[in-house]
Design a protein around this motif. Structure first.
Motif, PDB file in Angstrom:
ATOM      1  N   GLU A   8       0.810  -1.139   0.128  1.00  0.00           N
ATOM      2  CA  GLU A   8       0.049   0.112  -0.032  1.00  0.00           C
ATOM      3  C   GLU A   8       1.001   1.240   0.067  1.00  0.00           C
ATOM      4  O   GLU A   8       1.966   1.200   0.692  1.00  0.00           O
TER       5      GLU A   8
ATOM      6  N   ASP B  98       4.840   0.852 -12.400  1.00  0.00           N
ATOM      7  CA  ASP B  98       5.293  -0.598 -12.462  1.00  0.00           C
ATOM      8  C   ASP B  98       5.977  -0.850 -13.357  1.00  0.00           C
ATOM      9  O   ASP B  98       6.746  -0.288 -14.359  1.00  0.00           O
TER      10      ASP B  98
ATOM     11  N   SER C 277       0.611   3.263 -16.298  1.00  0.00           N
ATOM     12  CA  SER C 277      -0.739   2.489 -16.074  1.00  0.00           C
ATOM     13  C   SER C 277      -1.732   3.014 -15.203  1.00  0.00           C
ATOM     14  O   SER C 277      -1.224   4.021 -14.403  1.00  0.00           O
ATOM     15  N   GLU C 278      -3.084   2.792 -15.139  1.00  0.00           N
ATOM     16  CA  GLU C 278      -3.889   3.669 -14.328  1.00  0.00           C
ATOM     17  C   GLU C 278      -3.610   3.237 -12.926  1.00  0.00           C
ATOM     18  O   GLU C 278      -3.657   3.888 -12.109  1.00  0.00           O
ATOM     19  N   GLU C 279      -3.242   2.070 -12.753  1.00  0.00           N
ATOM     20  CA  GLU C 279      -3.007   1.502 -11.303  1.00  0.00           C
ATOM     21  C   GLU C 279      -1.659   2.426 -10.819  1.00  0.00           C
ATOM     22  O   GLU C 279      -1.565   2.885  -9.651  1.00  0.00           O
ATOM     23  N   ALA C 280      -0.754   2.462 -11.800  1.00  0.00           N
ATOM     24  CA  ALA C 280       0.652   3.267 -11.284  1.00  0.00           C
ATOM     25  C   ALA C 280       0.217   4.710 -11.000  1.00  0.00           C
ATOM     26  O   ALA C 280       0.843   5.076  -9.878  1.00  0.00           O
ATOM     27  N   SER C 281      -0.449   5.038 -11.950  1.00  0.00           N
ATOM     28  CA  SER C 281      -0.829   6.757 -11.389  1.00  0.00           C
ATOM     29  C   SER C 281      -1.516   6.865 -10.190  1.00  0.00           C
ATOM     30  O   SER C 281      -1.396   7.856  -9.509  1.00  0.00           O
ATOM     31  N   ALA C 282      -2.449   5.996  -9.976  1.00  0.00           N
ATOM     32  CA  ALA C 282      -3.398   5.922  -8.882  1.00  0.00           C
ATOM     33  C   ALA C 282      -2.467   5.768  -7.685  1.00  0.00           C
ATOM     34  O   ALA C 282      -2.804   6.357  -6.410  1.00  0.00           O
ATOM     35  N   PHE C 283      -1.437   4.974  -7.924  1.00  0.00           N
ATOM     36  CA  PHE C 283      -0.689   4.629  -6.747  1.00  0.00           C
ATOM     37  C   PHE C 283       0.153   5.801  -6.243  1.00  0.00           C
ATOM     38  O   PHE C 283       0.255   6.375  -5.063  1.00  0.00           O
TER      39      PHE C 283
ATOM     40  N   HIS D  86       7.892   2.391  -9.047  1.00  0.00           N
ATOM     41  CA  HIS D  86       7.100   3.027  -8.427  1.00  0.00           C
ATOM     42  C   HIS D  86       7.774   4.301  -7.893  1.00  0.00           C
ATOM     43  O   HIS D  86       8.852   4.863  -8.565  1.00  0.00           O
TER      44      HIS D  86
END
Length: 422
Positions: free
Chosen positions: A139, A171, A231-237, A267
């Motif tokens: 997280e 990522d 990626s979407e996840e990477a920017s959200a992170f 990251h």
RNA sequence: GCGAUCGUAGCUCAGUUGGUUAGAGCGCCGGUUUGUGGUACCGGAGGUCGCGGGUUCGAACCCCGUCGAUCGCCCCA
């Protein structure tokens, strides 16, 4: 008969003494205190590991592995290496000791590291770092807590003119796509780049981004940006990390060209760097990074473990010590001056008694009797207690302004003299 | 790995265009002095001038090499 020569210290090692040693200890003590506040557990790690621990985790082609490691064969023929950093060894320990059971595991340590580099200001072959790692936490809150700890540590050290420079490398997929785009972009203008950057193009194209060479600068502004490949996840992170930092009151700046040298980073990547023109910047010279780290989700796999997310940072103790200012030498509570020969037993007994009362004490009972008081004066001790013989009896006299110390010293010494005079 | 500067007493340094026994301050040791025992004064110990070659009648000073330090590049904390 050959003359005896004194062996020299190994190049790039330091014998730390006096004010420097005090500053060093201050950094370590402050780190220990802050680390407890954040509930990081103390670990002690071996200074050497099998060479593959570092070779596989840092990446064979990195400078650290390919030319900076102190590697040697032990008597059993095994290739060992003096640790050039903490993270790989801690990752290895996490796997070999079953520390997974404690995940997410927050650990902290400090100690010497070894790198065969050209010594410079703030850079040594044996140097020392403090280190903090969170293993088994995917997280972004873990990144935030870790950075908050770093930020608080620097504040408590009194270092206020450094700023967190933050970036994301995305990522694994994002990072690869970005890397490919960078290679393509720079290859087109390869002939116009500096020799160093031409080399970096093959080995570590990300590094070109923070080149200081004027020939490279014109091409840097239009180079592909990581943000386009996230990626979407990477920017959200990354968004979660930055908003967490804002909430925790950690000031930061985005550093799009900040990359990490070692292969295992993903990251979040960050460095605390002195502000331009600040006292700290001047003190550090070209060794600007004072604390650096990032997320290394790929590392434990490279050591044969299950995919395990992790974040960590390390900071050079010598570099931090240069920024905390020279701490004064501290003075003794008591200087005991014995103005007579042959009272060694009394001196030893009295010194022990003073110290058992938690009074820091220094003894002056050698050399010219007349000059013992001089030396005690110059030592800066709060109380100077003089013992001399008068009318056949030993008498004592305390001098100094600190009433509390004056009382406790006198109390201890009166007893000692009474016994000696009996 | 590359470039630049530097290397004289324990410490900080001076040492004139290469020329007799290499100096100072501080520190250290001893002594004298002092009517506020941290002052002042006197004396002493301590130097293969980083190390090794070379040039020269003669080198701390010039040349080469080497080791180390410092600063920058690279890399990194």
């Amino acid at each position: 008969m050959s003359k005896k020569t004194t062996p020299q210290a190994i190049r790039g090692t330091q014998d730390i003494f006096g004010a420097d040693a005090e500053a060093f200890a201050f950094v370590v003590e402050t780190f220990e205190r802050v680390r407890r506040l954040y509930r990081f557990r103390r670990v002690e790690m071996p200074v050497f590991e099998k060479t593959e621990v570092f070779a596989r985790s840092l990446g064979e082609t990195t400078d650290v592995v390919s030319k900076e490691m102190y590697s040697f064969e032990d008597r059993g023929g095994e290739s060992l290496t003096l640790r050039p950093e903490f993270t790989a060894g801690i990752a290895r320990a996490y796997l070999t000791n079953g520390w997974q059971q404690y995940a997410p595991l927050k650990v902290a340590t400090h100690g010497p590291l070894f790198r065969y580099e050209r010594p410079q200001k703030g850079r040594y072959r044996q140097f020392h770092q403090i280190d903090a790692e969170v293993i088994g936490a995917a997280e972004p809150q873990a990144d935030v807590e870790l950075l908050a700890m770093a930020d608080q540590l620097l504040k408590e050290l009194g270092i206020n003119d450094v700023t967190l420079h933050l970036n994301t490398l995305g990522d694994a997929a994002s990072r690869e796509a970005w890397r490919a785009a960078l290679i393509e972009y720079f290859r087109a203008v390869k002939d116009q780049l500096s020799e160093e950057s031409q080399e970096r193009l093959e080995k570590n194209p990300l590094r070109i981004l923070d080149s200081k060479d004027l020939r490279d600068k014109p091409f840097l502004a239009d180079a592909p940006k990581i943000d386009a490949f996230l990626s979407e996840e990477a920017s959200a992170f990354f968004a979660a990390v930055t908003s967490g930092l804002d909430a925790a009151g950690v000031t930061w700046v985005r550093a799009e060209s900040l990359v990490r040298g070692l292969d295992y980073y993903r990251h979040t990547a960050f460095e605390f760097i002195p502000d331009e023109g600040s006292a700290s910047a001047a003190a550090l010279g070209s060794q600007s990074t004072v604390l650096g780290g990032g997320r290394y989700d790929g590392l434990l796999e490279s050591l044969g473990g299950a995919p395990t997310p992790a974040v960590g940072w390390a900071a050079g103790i010598e570099r931090l010590a240069m920024l905390v200012g020279t701490s004064e030498d501290d003075w003794a509570d008591v200087a005991l001056v014995i103005e007579e020969e042959g009272l060694e037993a009394l001196a030893a007994k009295a010194m022990r008694a003073l110290r058992e009362e938690a009074l820091s004490a220094e003894l002056f009972d050698t050399g010219s009797i007349r000059k013992r008081f001089d030396k005690a004066s110059k030592s800066g001790a709060s109380i100077i207690y003089v013992v001399r013989r008068q009318d056949g009896k030993l008498v004592g006299q305390a001098k100094g302004h600190d009433q509390g110390l004056w009382d406790s010293v006198t109390k201890v010494m009166e007893l000692q003299l009474a016994e000696a005079n009996r």
